[in-house]
Design an enzyme around this catalytic site. Structure first.
Site, PDB file in Angstrom:
ATOM      1  N   ALA A 225       0.842  -1.201   0.000  1.00 18.49           N
ATOM      2  CA  ALA A 225       0.000   0.000   0.000  1.00 18.49           C
ATOM      3  C   ALA A 225       0.883   1.259   0.000  1.00 18.49           C
ATOM      4  O   ALA A 225       1.331   1.697  -1.074  1.00 18.49           O
ATOM      5  CB  ALA A 225      -0.929  -0.041   1.206  1.00 18.49           C
ATOM      6  N   ARG A 226       1.145   1.800   1.157  1.00 25.44           N
ATOM      7  CA  ARG A 226       2.057   2.933   1.324  1.00 25.44           C
ATOM      8  C   ARG A 226       2.761   2.740   2.661  1.00 25.44           C
ATOM      9  O   ARG A 226       2.141   2.273   3.624  1.00 25.44           O
ATOM     10  CB  ARG A 226       1.290   4.265   1.349  1.00 25.44           C
ATOM     11  N   GLU A 255      11.511   6.512   1.258  1.00 20.90           N
ATOM     12  CA  GLU A 255      11.980   5.794   0.063  1.00 20.90           C
ATOM     13  C   GLU A 255      12.968   6.658  -0.701  1.00 20.90           C
ATOM     14  O   GLU A 255      12.723   7.858  -0.845  1.00 20.90           O
ATOM     15  CB  GLU A 255      10.782   5.432  -0.819  1.00 20.90           C
ATOM     16  N   HIS A 274       9.676  -0.521  -4.097  1.00 22.79           N
ATOM     17  CA  HIS A 274       8.426   0.065  -4.597  1.00 22.79           C
ATOM     18  C   HIS A 274       8.243  -0.317  -6.076  1.00 22.79           C
ATOM     19  O   HIS A 274       8.046   0.548  -6.940  1.00 22.79           O
ATOM     20  CB  HIS A 274       8.391   1.587  -4.419  1.00 22.79           C
ATOM     21  N   ALA A 277       4.334  -3.002  -8.798  1.00 19.01           N
ATOM     22  CA  ALA A 277       3.452  -2.758  -9.942  1.00 19.01           C
ATOM     23  C   ALA A 277       4.250  -2.632 -11.247  1.00 19.01           C
ATOM     24  O   ALA A 277       3.674  -2.371 -12.304  1.00 19.01           O
ATOM     25  CB  ALA A 277       2.648  -1.481  -9.720  1.00 19.01           C
TER      26      ALA A 277
HETATM   27  P1  NAD Z   1      -8.538   1.443  -4.996  1.00 19.12           P
HETATM   28  O1  NAD Z   1      -9.098   2.797  -4.783  1.00 19.12           O
HETATM   29  O2  NAD Z   1      -8.999   0.620  -6.148  1.00 19.12           O
HETATM   30  O3  NAD Z   1      -8.769   0.556  -3.686  1.00 19.12           O
HETATM   31  C1  NAD Z   1      -8.505   0.980  -2.387  1.00 19.12           C
HETATM   32  C2  NAD Z   1      -9.557   0.353  -1.492  1.00 19.12           C
HETATM   33  O4  NAD Z   1      -9.217   0.563  -0.118  1.00 19.12           O
HETATM   34  C3  NAD Z   1     -10.944   0.959  -1.712  1.00 19.12           C
HETATM   35  O5  NAD Z   1     -11.868  -0.086  -1.904  1.00 19.12           O
HETATM   36  C4  NAD Z   1     -11.206   1.709  -0.417  1.00 19.12           C
HETATM   37  O6  NAD Z   1     -12.564   1.738  -0.073  1.00 19.12           O
HETATM   38  C5  NAD Z   1     -10.410   0.871   0.556  1.00 19.12           C
HETATM   39  N1  NAD Z   1     -10.141   1.543   1.838  1.00 19.12           N
HETATM   40  C6  NAD Z   1     -10.006   2.865   2.090  1.00 19.12           C
HETATM   41  N2  NAD Z   1      -9.810   3.061   3.412  1.00 19.12           N
HETATM   42  C7  NAD Z   1      -9.828   1.835   3.991  1.00 19.12           C
HETATM   43  C8  NAD Z   1      -9.694   1.383   5.320  1.00 19.12           C
HETATM   44  N3  NAD Z   1      -9.532   2.237   6.340  1.00 19.12           N
HETATM   45  N4  NAD Z   1      -9.769   0.052   5.562  1.00 19.12           N
HETATM   46  C9  NAD Z   1      -9.955  -0.819   4.556  1.00 19.12           C
HETATM   47  N5  NAD Z   1     -10.098  -0.449   3.265  1.00 19.12           N
HETATM   48  C10 NAD Z   1     -10.034   0.864   2.999  1.00 19.12           C
HETATM   49  O7  NAD Z   1      -6.978   1.640  -5.054  1.00 19.12           O
HETATM   50  P2  NAD Z   1      -5.904   0.545  -5.532  1.00 19.12           P
HETATM   51  O8  NAD Z   1      -5.579   0.761  -6.954  1.00 19.12           O
HETATM   52  O9  NAD Z   1      -6.319  -0.791  -5.059  1.00 19.12           O
HETATM   53  O10 NAD Z   1      -4.631   1.039  -4.706  1.00 19.12           O
HETATM   54  C11 NAD Z   1      -4.683   1.064  -3.288  1.00 19.12           C
HETATM   55  C12 NAD Z   1      -3.448   1.781  -2.770  1.00 19.12           C
HETATM   56  O11 NAD Z   1      -2.324   0.942  -3.000  1.00 19.12           O
HETATM   57  C13 NAD Z   1      -3.148   3.089  -3.494  1.00 19.12           C
HETATM   58  O12 NAD Z   1      -3.792   4.163  -2.868  1.00 19.12           O
HETATM   59  C14 NAD Z   1      -1.654   3.180  -3.421  1.00 19.12           C
HETATM   60  O13 NAD Z   1      -1.278   3.918  -2.280  1.00 19.12           O
HETATM   61  C15 NAD Z   1      -1.193   1.744  -3.281  1.00 19.12           C
HETATM   62  N6  NAD Z   1      -0.560   1.226  -4.509  1.00 19.12           N
HETATM   63  C16 NAD Z   1       0.738   0.826  -4.430  1.00 19.12           C
HETATM   64  C17 NAD Z   1       1.359   0.324  -5.568  1.00 19.12           C
HETATM   65  C18 NAD Z   1       2.783  -0.146  -5.489  1.00 19.12           C
HETATM   66  O14 NAD Z   1       3.504  -0.032  -6.468  1.00 19.12           O
HETATM   67  N7  NAD Z   1       3.215  -0.672  -4.373  1.00 19.12           N
HETATM   68  C19 NAD Z   1       0.672   0.254  -6.788  1.00 19.12           C
HETATM   69  C20 NAD Z   1      -0.656   0.659  -6.826  1.00 19.12           C
HETATM   70  C21 NAD Z   1      -1.260   1.140  -5.677  1.00 19.12           C
END
Ligand code: NAD
Length: 308
Positions: A225-226, A255, A274, A277
């Site tokens: 996630a982050r 990072e 990182h 993806a």
């Molecule tokens: P998305 O918006 O499709 O999904 C995020 C989900 O998390 C949503 O369904 C949202 O309702 C839910 N959410 C929000 N707050 C929450 C909480 N407190 N508890 C549980 N669920 C909660 O986004 P995504 O494309 O799935 O990406 C999610 C996150 O992952 C991004 O915001 C980004 O920070 C991270 N990400 C990281 C990489 C990487 O390279 N590591 C790549 C893509 C995304």
């Protein structure tokens, strides 16, 4: 809104070659131009960028080439009436496969063999160490694009999947869905806990000492996630104390992960830069998303993935 040029900010180079991206963006009848960090913007401008710059709010539309837009001052875009879109929706396969890779690596001990290979050692695992994913439970926190990418692949491998989502609504391939206030219950019986939620005020520091105490001692934390959703000091303490077995981490509070971070040193921690993806066709995936919105603007339709 009428788009007269698409500016490709050089910062996109952090995820893909800007030239390939600019090329993939052409063909929508709108000129595409690569710009540096001193470029100014105005009406008719669309900007595709990795990060935020104050000058961007003068454009009509800004597209963030990442899913997480936590570093963008969303209120500034709203105040200026500038559309801001993100790139969620395209990372389910890449990150989903990476997470399955982490879990298989840790369960089947591939990281230990690779470490031993460096020393040309024929190092058998301890009898109880290897396990199969089949039959193990994974808890996926956040059931959006990333979460679903993990859930469906984990289910296909015979894992029992539980999840955490704000609505608590049922989800396909997920046996039990918990709301975030029940996080500690959700993680309690899981062999893997996968973090796939965005970084928000609610999720910052969500996974800290109490969560590690609730987790099994043979459990692994996976964070794609982050970084700041995890309290890193508490994670290091939990790893040192043996409260959890290990982790696979793609994202960090700082990072690149500083050389002095203790996280580099654990045998049972996989550190990736990182890059969960990463794919050689990222420019195509993001260009398709931007192109779709260029067409929507021309048709006067609402933008996909609009966050401001
Ligand atoms: P998305 O918006 O499709 O999904 C995020 C989900 O998390 C949503 O369904 C949202 O309702 C839910 N959410 C929000 N707050 C929450 C909480 N407190 N508890 C549980 N669920 C909660 O986004 P995504 O494309 O799935 O990406 C999610 C996150 O992952 C991004 O915001 C980004 O920070 C991270 N990400 C990281 C990489 C990487 O390279 N590591 C790549 C893509 C995304």
């Amino acid at each position: 809104m009428h788009i007269e040029r698409i500016a490709v900010d050089e910062s996109v180079g952090r995820t893909m070659p800007p030239g390939l991206f600019a090329e993939a963006l052409s063909g929508h009848g709108v000129p595409v131009e690569r710009v540096g960090d001193d470029e100014e913007f105005g009406p008719g401008d669309a900007v595709a960028t990795f990060g935020h710059r104050d000058a961007f709010v003068d454009a009509d539309w800004v597209h963030c080439v990442r899913a997480g837009y936590d570093e963008f001052p969303v209120a500034d875009y709203e105040d200026a009436g500038t559309a801001l879109t993100n790139s969620t929706g395209v990372h389910g396969t890449t990150v989903g496969e990476t997470v399955v890779g982490y879990m298989l690596t840790l369960a089947r001990r591939l990281h230990a063999y690779r470490d031993a290979q460096r020393d040309r050692e024929w190092d058998l695992p301890r009898y109880k160490e290897p396990f199969t994913l089949d039959g193990e439970r994974v808890c996926v926190v956040g059931l959006g694009t990333l979460g679903r990418g993990v859930v469906d692949r984990a289910a296909a491998l015979g894992m029992e999947v539980v999840g955490v989502r704000r609505s608590g609504d049922p989800a396909e391939n997920v046996s039990t869905v918990f709301t975030p206030d029940r996080l500690h219950e959700a993680v309690a019986d899981a062999r893997f806990v996968v973090l796939a939620m965005p970084l928000t005020e609610e999720t910052a520091g969500m996974v800290a000492a109490p969560a590690f105490e609730a987790m099994r001692e043979d459990a692994y934390l996976v964070n794609v996630a982050r970084g700041p959703v995890v309290d890193e000091a508490d994670l290091v303490a939990a790893l040192d104390a043996g409260d959890i077995a290990g982790a696979a981490l793609d994202v960090f509070a700082e990072e690149p992960l500083p050389a002095e971070s203790p996280l580099w040193g654990f045998d049972e921690v996989l550190v990736t830069p990182h890059a969960s993806a990463a794919t050689g066709r990222y420019h195509e995936d993001i260009a398709a998303l931007v192109g779709e919105n260029v067409e929507k603007i021309a048709a006067g339709e609402p933008l996909t993935n609009r966050v401001a």
